[in-house]
Design a protein around this motif. Structure first.
Motif, PDB file in Angstrom:
ATOM      1  N   TYR A 186       0.844  -1.190   0.000  1.00 13.08           N
ATOM      2  CA  TYR A 186       0.000   0.000   0.000  1.00 13.08           C
ATOM      3  C   TYR A 186       0.886   1.250   0.000  1.00 13.08           C
ATOM      4  CZ  TYR A 186      -3.550  -3.319   1.701  1.00 13.08           C
ATOM      5  OH  TYR A 186      -4.395  -4.388   1.849  1.00 13.08           O
ATOM      6  N   PHE A 187       0.442   2.272  -0.702  1.00 16.09           N
ATOM      7  CA  PHE A 187       1.170   3.543  -0.729  1.00 16.09           C
ATOM      8  C   PHE A 187       0.293   4.623  -0.124  1.00 16.09           C
ATOM      9  CE2 PHE A 187       2.237   7.591  -2.901  1.00 16.09           C
ATOM     10  CZ  PHE A 187       3.556   7.705  -2.526  1.00 16.09           C
ATOM     11  N   TRP A 188       0.817   5.297   0.919  1.00 14.60           N
ATOM     12  CA  TRP A 188       0.073   6.412   1.515  1.00 14.60           C
ATOM     13  C   TRP A 188       0.602   7.732   0.978  1.00 14.60           C
ATOM     14  CZ3 TRP A 188       1.002   9.736   6.229  1.00 14.60           C
ATOM     15  CH2 TRP A 188      -0.103  10.581   6.446  1.00 14.60           C
ATOM     16  N   ILE A 189      -0.325   8.569   0.534  1.00 12.48           N
ATOM     17  CA  ILE A 189       0.020   9.880  -0.015  1.00 12.48           C
ATOM     18  C   ILE A 189       0.062  10.879   1.146  1.00 12.48           C
ATOM     19  CG2 ILE A 189      -0.641  11.649  -1.678  1.00 12.48           C
ATOM     20  CD1 ILE A 189      -2.458   9.443  -2.973  1.00 12.48           C
ATOM     21  N   GLN A 190       1.261  11.208   1.638  1.00 10.38           N
ATOM     22  CA  GLN A 190       1.368  12.179   2.732  1.00 10.38           C
ATOM     23  C   GLN A 190       1.545  13.602   2.204  1.00 10.38           C
ATOM     24  OE1 GLN A 190       3.971  11.405   6.223  1.00 10.38           O
ATOM     25  NE2 GLN A 190       4.645  13.531   5.996  1.00 10.38           N
ATOM     26  N   GLY A 191       2.329  13.774   1.141  1.00 10.90           N
ATOM     27  CA  GLY A 191       2.593  15.095   0.596  1.00 10.90           C
ATOM     28  C   GLY A 191       1.818  15.361  -0.677  1.00 10.90           C
ATOM     29  N   ALA A 192       1.695  16.634  -1.034  1.00 10.31           N
ATOM     30  CA  ALA A 192       0.835  17.057  -2.138  1.00 10.31           C
ATOM     31  C   ALA A 192       1.212  16.414  -3.470  1.00 10.31           C
ATOM     32  CB  ALA A 192       0.869  18.575  -2.262  1.00 10.31           C
ATOM     33  N   TYR A 195       1.918  11.388  -4.935  1.00 11.21           N
ATOM     34  CA  TYR A 195       1.286  10.456  -5.883  1.00 11.21           C
ATOM     35  C   TYR A 195       1.813  10.675  -7.299  1.00 11.21           C
ATOM     36  CZ  TYR A 195      -2.272   7.858  -8.439  1.00 11.21           C
ATOM     37  OH  TYR A 195      -2.909   6.971  -9.271  1.00 11.21           O
ATOM     38  N   ALA A 196       1.989  11.933  -7.696  1.00  5.80           N
ATOM     39  CA  ALA A 196       2.536  12.212  -9.026  1.00  5.80           C
ATOM     40  C   ALA A 196       3.940  11.636  -9.152  1.00  5.80           C
ATOM     41  CB  ALA A 196       2.548  13.718  -9.276  1.00  5.80           C
ATOM     42  N   TYR A 197       4.718  11.723  -8.074  1.00  4.16           N
ATOM     43  CA  TYR A 197       6.065  11.153  -8.104  1.00  4.16           C
ATOM     44  C   TYR A 197       5.999   9.637  -8.240  1.00  4.16           C
ATOM     45  CZ  TYR A 197      10.708   9.735  -6.506  1.00  4.16           C
ATOM     46  OH  TYR A 197      11.939   9.143  -6.407  1.00  4.16           O
ATOM     47  N   LEU A 198       5.107   9.003  -7.490  1.00  5.57           N
ATOM     48  CA  LEU A 198       4.951   7.551  -7.596  1.00  5.57           C
ATOM     49  C   LEU A 198       4.607   7.155  -9.027  1.00  5.57           C
ATOM     50  CD1 LEU A 198       4.705   4.767  -6.059  1.00  5.57           C
ATOM     51  CD2 LEU A 198       2.250   5.251  -5.970  1.00  5.57           C
ATOM     52  N   GLN A 199       3.679   7.875  -9.651  1.00  7.35           N
ATOM     53  CA  GLN A 199       3.279   7.556 -11.020  1.00  7.35           C
ATOM     54  C   GLN A 199       4.442   7.670 -12.004  1.00  7.35           C
ATOM     55  OE1 GLN A 199      -0.155  10.302 -11.328  1.00  7.35           O
ATOM     56  NE2 GLN A 199      -1.367   8.490 -11.843  1.00  7.35           N
TER      57      GLN A 199
END
Length: 305
Positions: A186-192, A195-199
């Protein structure tokens, strides 16, 4: 923009409520300048508490994580720090910063800082009434609490990345190691922009489940996911996981994690590991044993008795 701020404030507010159970608390955002309404409220309150990990730096005229200036010192009541920290490894504070902090920080109270590095730099400004208490997010991680955190690897893992500390090569190795060590990831999006970085990491992120960028969602995932660890670059996500009795492995990307490891034995590892080294750590046993400065914490609290 960073949900980690809510983790910090949740813990800080909890400790302040314990210390002042019968008083009303008023919130002033540190990222914004004090307004006309804020100035009015300053006349009504007794004392300010500055809560946060990166509020201080060596050039506060130009870098305003705590958005105050010399003029604010004319309108604000005395400020006492609670677990504050210095942003990054820096040179000694400049003259403006030293004057500002000497003016705005209370001379009557003991100030709480998050680590020895912050204590050293704050003392260099001329402020001497300081105790290294660690961050209030850690204050309840005592021996009784830590013994309830599993030492063995869980089946599943929640991980984080940091949008302002990007390194696609290192982070790809880290994710590959997670995939070889855990069942569900699971990936938790803590910073704004996390998610874009993960993608941006491409096919590597296939089959990774997303936890929305809310503290309540992260808490729910920690509490409701069967057999889950935490691993990642987000420091306070790792501390939150320990608060929820989950095994936590924090990857160091800045001075905060490094200094907390030195001072308090926080479970922090290097971000420069090989795939095999990560897998060895993830699959090995790891005892959580936080070394809290209990006397300093109690002395900071006792000054308000």
């Amino acid at each position: 923009m960073n949900v980690g701020d809510f983790i910090i404030m949740d813990s800080a507010y909890k400790q302040i409520c314990k210390t002042f159970p019968h008083t009303q608390k008023v919130h002033f955002p540190t990222h914004e300048r004090i307004t006309r309404v804020g100035i009015k409220r300053q006349r009504q309150i007794s004392l300010n508490f500055l809560c946060g990990t990166n509020c201080l730096n060596s050039s506060m005229l130009f870098h305003r994580q705590w958005n105050i200036g010399m003029l604010n010192t004319l309108f604000m009541k005395d400020t006492v720090t609670l677990g504050v920290g210095w942003a990054n490894y820096q040179n000694n504070p400049d003259i403006y910063t030293s004057l500002l902090l000497r003016n705005i920080l209370s001379k009557k109270h003991i100030h709480s800082v998050r680590d020895s590095y912050t204590e050293k730099l704050l003392r260099s400004t001329g402020v001497q009434n300081i105790l290294n208490t660690g961050c209030p997010t850690m204050w309840d991680l005592n021996n009784d609490h830590c013994t309830q955190i599993p030492s063995r690897k869980s089946k599943n893992v929640i991980f984080t990345l940091t949008d302002y500390r990007k390194d696609s090569i290192k982070d790809s190795i880290f994710i590959r190691a997670l995939k070889k060590s855990y069942e569900d990831i699971y990936f938790w999006i803590q910073g704004a922009n996390d998610y874009a970085y993960l993608q941006s990491l491409g096919n590597l992120i296939q089959d990774i489940k997303i936890i929305p960028a809310n503290l309540s969602d992260f808490d729910a995932a920690l509490s409701n996911t069967h057999s889950v660890d935490y691993a990642g670059t987000r420091l306070h996500a790792g501390i939150r996981a320990m608060q929820k009795f989950k095994r936590s492995i924090i990857l160091s990307v800045d001075n905060r994690a490094e200094e907390k490891k030195k001072d308090f034995n926080l479970p922090v590892i290097s971000r420069d590991l090989s795939l095999e080294e990560y897998i060895h750590i993830f699959n090995g046993n790891m005892t959580t044993n936080i070394s809290l400065p209990l006397d300093n914490i109690q002395n900071w609290k006792n000054q308000f008795s």
